[in-house]
Write an enzyme that holds these catalytic residues in place. Structure first.
Site, PDB file in Angstrom:
ATOM      1  N   SER A 120       0.837  -1.193   0.000  1.00 52.90           N
ATOM      2  CA  SER A 120       0.000   0.000   0.000  1.00 52.90           C
ATOM      3  C   SER A 120       0.876   1.249   0.000  1.00 52.90           C
ATOM      4  O   SER A 120       1.690   1.455  -0.889  1.00 52.90           O
ATOM      5  CB  SER A 120      -0.950  -0.045   1.206  1.00 52.90           C
ATOM      6  OG  SER A 120      -1.981   0.909   1.081  1.00 52.90           O
ATOM      7  N   GLU A 217      -2.126  -2.300  -8.237  1.00 50.43           N
ATOM      8  CA  GLU A 217      -3.316  -2.573  -7.441  1.00 50.43           C
ATOM      9  C   GLU A 217      -3.704  -1.287  -6.726  1.00 50.43           C
ATOM     10  O   GLU A 217      -2.922  -0.338  -6.650  1.00 50.43           O
ATOM     11  CB  GLU A 217      -3.051  -3.692  -6.425  1.00 50.43           C
ATOM     12  CG  GLU A 217      -2.003  -3.378  -5.371  1.00 50.43           C
ATOM     13  CD  GLU A 217      -2.511  -2.602  -4.174  1.00 50.43           C
ATOM     14  OE1 GLU A 217      -3.706  -2.768  -3.810  1.00 50.43           O
ATOM     15  OE2 GLU A 217      -1.739  -1.815  -3.594  1.00 50.43           O
ATOM     16  N   HIS A 282      -4.934  -5.284  -1.707  1.00 53.64           N
ATOM     17  CA  HIS A 282      -5.891  -5.188  -0.607  1.00 53.64           C
ATOM     18  C   HIS A 282      -7.033  -6.186  -0.816  1.00 53.64           C
ATOM     19  O   HIS A 282      -8.117  -5.820  -1.284  1.00 53.64           O
ATOM     20  CB  HIS A 282      -6.456  -3.780  -0.516  1.00 53.64           C
ATOM     21  CG  HIS A 282      -5.434  -2.714  -0.241  1.00 53.64           C
ATOM     22  ND1 HIS A 282      -4.560  -2.255  -1.209  1.00 53.64           N
ATOM     23  CD2 HIS A 282      -5.151  -2.029   0.879  1.00 53.64           C
ATOM     24  CE1 HIS A 282      -3.794  -1.311  -0.681  1.00 53.64           C
ATOM     25  NE2 HIS A 282      -4.123  -1.147   0.585  1.00 53.64           N
TER      26      HIS A 282
END
Length: 312
Positions: A120, A217, A282
């Site tokens: 992330s 992502e 995620h």
């Protein structure tokens, strides 16, 4: 098939008895998840040291786990400690990018190869570790998150990557689908889409590897925002050297059909193989993947295969 660059220097794998440091480069860390995550690490035979800033908050900015200087000092202290075999990020959120100008990169280079894990927001640190230190890093679940504490499958895949990397060299899922068919080899790079777009134009962003495999992502970004990020990367030439694209999860990014339409519209005409739904990012049963290592993407086999283990 042509030969491929074998990628960056690989840090060594972990062994029972090793010391690892948990740091918080971005957002504040929930104490209950941190304690549970540490317990899992200790069950693997690791000795865990926790950075001084991990349980603190910024005095004014509640979305940060302490000041930039303090969070950077935690990270640097851990990295330069010869007893620490790996630096594991506690969680993402936001803030990793703010550390980059506070770190003594020559000192960290002198400390030698070291394992960095996170995902992330930690994408900003992964990019810096590639450009400044020339290292492979590990994009996977973080210690003080539900993806690590409560998801046994994600946690086990992460553990095997760190301790037994030769057992997890193939990334695939039943849902994996060819968006654009083909096969390509290259060095993996990328991570979280919005973070990648946010680092464009800064001095320490590494040039993508020639014919590399881009990993993308994101989470909680509406389709039009995904469009904006991808368009920014396209206009900046970020995909010009790409040989293939591997797509992970797009959790809470809107209706899957709309998300796929955006991805296909902007990436489909690049003329390179694209494989989607590979399960990193995620999502439940999150897969761990290495950045900076040589790999082969094969849409017919529906898999991304590392040509050497993530860690030495």
């Amino acid at each position: 098939m042509d030969s491929v660059d074998l990628g960056r220097c690989r840090p060594r794998r972990l062994h029972a008895g090793d010391t690892v440091a948990v740091v918080a480069p971005a957002g504040p860390v929930p104490d209950d998840l941190l304690d549970a995550g540490i317990a899992h690490l200790e069950s693997w035979g690791l000795h865990v040291v926790v950075g001084k800033q991990v349980r603190r908050r910024h005095p004014r900015l509640g979305y940060l786990a302490g000041t930039d200087a303090d969070r950077a000092a935690d990270l640097q202290r851990a990295w330069c400690d010869p007893e620490v075999a790996g630096v594991l990020c506690a969680r993402g959120g936001y803030g990793s990018m703010r550390l980059l100008d506070h770190l003594d990169w020559p000192a960290m280079a002198t400390a030698g190869p070291k394992l960095l894990t996170g995902s992330s927001d930690v994408t900003a640190l992964h990019e810096a570790v590639v450009s400044r230190l020339g290292l492979v890093s590990v994009f996977g679940p973080m210690v003080a998150t539900r993806a690590f504490v409560e998801d046994a499958q994600a946690r086990e895949h992460f553990r095997r990557t760190l301790f037994e990397p030769e057992t997890v060299t193939t990334l695939t899922r039943s849902a994996a689908t060819a968006m654009v068919p083909g096969c390509a080899r290259g060095v993996t790079y990328g991570g979280n889409l919005s973070l990648l777009a946010g680092t464009l134009g800064t001095s320490d962003v590494p040039a993508p590897p020639e014919r590399g495999i881009a990993l993308l992502e994101d989470v909680t970004e509406e389709p039009y925002r995904l469009d904006r990020f991808l368009t920014q990367l396209l206009r900046a030439g970020w995909f010009d050297r790409a040989g293939a694209i591997a797509l992970g999860s797009w959790t809470d990014c809107g209706p899957p059909k709309e998300v796929r339409a955006v991805l296909l519209d902007l990436l489909g005409e690049l003329g390179i193989p694209i494989l989607e739904e590979l399960g990193f990012g995620h999502c439940a049963d999150q897969r761990t993947i290495a950045l900076g290592v040589a790999a082969e993407l094969d849409t017919e086999a529906r898999q991304l295969t590392l040509l050497q283990p993530a860690l030495a």
